[in-house]
Every structure is written in C-alpha cells, then in structure tokens.
Write a protein that holds these residues in place. Structure first.
Motif, PDB file in Angstrom:
ATOM      1  N   THR A   4       0.709  -1.198   0.024  1.00 23.89           N
ATOM      2  CA  THR A   4       0.133   0.253   0.019  1.00 23.89           C
ATOM      3  C   THR A   4       0.788   1.050   0.203  1.00 23.89           C
ATOM      4  OG1 THR A   4      -0.189   0.107   2.315  1.00 23.89           O
ATOM      5  CG2 THR A   4      -1.970  -0.480   1.100  1.00 23.89           C
ATOM      6  N   LYS A   5       2.202   0.991   0.519  1.00 23.08           N
ATOM      7  CA  LYS A   5       2.710   2.625   0.377  1.00 23.08           C
ATOM      8  C   LYS A   5       3.251   2.767  -0.711  1.00 23.08           C
ATOM      9  CE  LYS A   5       7.362   3.676   2.712  1.00 23.08           C
ATOM     10  NZ  LYS A   5       8.281   2.897   4.192  1.00 23.08           N
ATOM     11  N   TYR A   8       0.010   4.086  -2.570  1.00 25.66           N
ATOM     12  CA  TYR A   8      -1.237   5.294  -2.407  1.00 25.66           C
ATOM     13  C   TYR A   8       0.268   6.104  -2.336  1.00 25.66           C
ATOM     14  CZ  TYR A   8      -4.023   2.954   0.909  1.00 25.66           C
ATOM     15  OH  TYR A   8      -4.850   2.042   1.350  1.00 25.66           O
ATOM     16  N   SER A  37      -6.008   7.456   5.164  1.00 30.88           N
ATOM     17  CA  SER A  37      -5.703   8.161   6.491  1.00 30.88           C
ATOM     18  C   SER A  37      -4.773   9.548   6.497  1.00 30.88           C
ATOM     19  CB  SER A  37      -4.971   7.013   7.885  1.00 30.88           C
ATOM     20  OG  SER A  37      -4.478   7.535   8.317  1.00 30.88           O
ATOM     21  N   LYS A  39      -3.063  10.682   8.818  1.00 31.12           N
ATOM     22  CA  LYS A  39      -1.808   9.777   9.262  1.00 31.12           C
ATOM     23  C   LYS A  39      -0.491   8.745   8.458  1.00 31.12           C
ATOM     24  CE  LYS A  39      -0.649   8.075  14.102  1.00 31.12           C
ATOM     25  NZ  LYS A  39      -0.503   9.412  14.985  1.00 31.12           N
ATOM     26  N   TYR A  40      -1.145   8.135   7.753  1.00 33.89           N
ATOM     27  CA  TYR A  40      -0.449   6.895   7.171  1.00 33.89           C
ATOM     28  C   TYR A  40       0.199   7.966   5.796  1.00 33.89           C
ATOM     29  CZ  TYR A  40       0.824   2.803   4.478  1.00 33.89           C
ATOM     30  OH  TYR A  40       1.802   1.971   3.592  1.00 33.89           O
TER      31      TYR A  40
END
Length: 133
Positions: A4-5, A8, A37, A39-40
């Motif tokens: 996901t990193k 995203y 998010s 935060k993410y």
C-alpha cells in the motif's frame, strides 16, 4: 508484491498532478480526496520529500506540490523510492553482491527477462500517463 505504501505514493503524486497550482496542497485535502488516513500519508509524504520527488512546506499556506512536471516522473522511480528494488531476485538488485552461482545458474535468464519487463514497464510509464484528461 507492491505494498500500500507504494500504491498510495502513486496516488499522492497523481493527486498533486491533478490539483497542480501555484499553491501548496494541504495533506488533509489529499487524504480526503484519496480516502487514505492522514497519519499514514504523513509517513509517505515524508519519504517523497526526502527522496526529492515533492516539496513540502509547513505552516499557514503550507502543504505539498510536485518538484517537476508530471511528464518528468516515472512510476518506477516512485515505486523504487517507496518499496526498494523492484528486482525479483536478490542477485539482480542494484548494489547486491554477485551470486557465486551466477555463471552456472540455469534460472538466471528467466529472472533477468522478468526484471527487464518489470523495469521497462514501470520506468516507461510516466505520471502524466495516468493523469485523467
């Protein structure tokens, strides 16, 4: 596998390209539009700034924007910044030590071909190619 990193990070870069202006784009706006998010995203944009793919400014009127035009970014450079090497096997990763079996490895040609296909695909694909028109 691309995490996901990495995915995203591409979405952040795409959002910045789509909403490009002279102003910096607040992270909360990106988080809302991308349904990710905040935060993410803070972790992701920190790495994008460190990797010199985007510019970040703190305070009033702060946020993020691209350093270059969307045509100048490859999807491959974004993914490798976030994920590390895209090489399918350690012996092909840049900077890795040569495998002692390299000269007699019968499977190496398939890994080299797969590595070339992956690199060619992601490095030929530009951020501008995925910006909706």
């Amino acid at each position: 596998m691309i995490t996901t990193k990495g995915r995203y990070a591409i979405r952040v870069m795409l959002d910045l390209a789509e909403n490009e202006s002279d102003n910096y784009i607040p992270l909360k706006d990106i988080a809302t539009r991308q349904d990710i998010s905040k935060k993410y995203l803070e972790i992701i944009v920190k790495e994008l700034v460190s990797g010199k793919l985007i510019i970040g400014v703190s305070g009033k009127g702060g946020g993020y924007r691209l350093c270059r035009t969307p045509e100048e970014y490859s999807i491959g450079e974004i993914l490798e910044l976030m994920e590390g090497t895209l090489s399918p096997v350690a012996c092909l990763a840049e900077g890795e030590n040569d495998c002692p079996r390299k000269k007699q490895c019968e499977t190496l040609p398939i890994w080299e071909e797969y590595d070339k296909l992956t690199r060619d695909f992601f490095y030929k694909k530009k951020l501008s190619d995925i910006v909706p028109t």
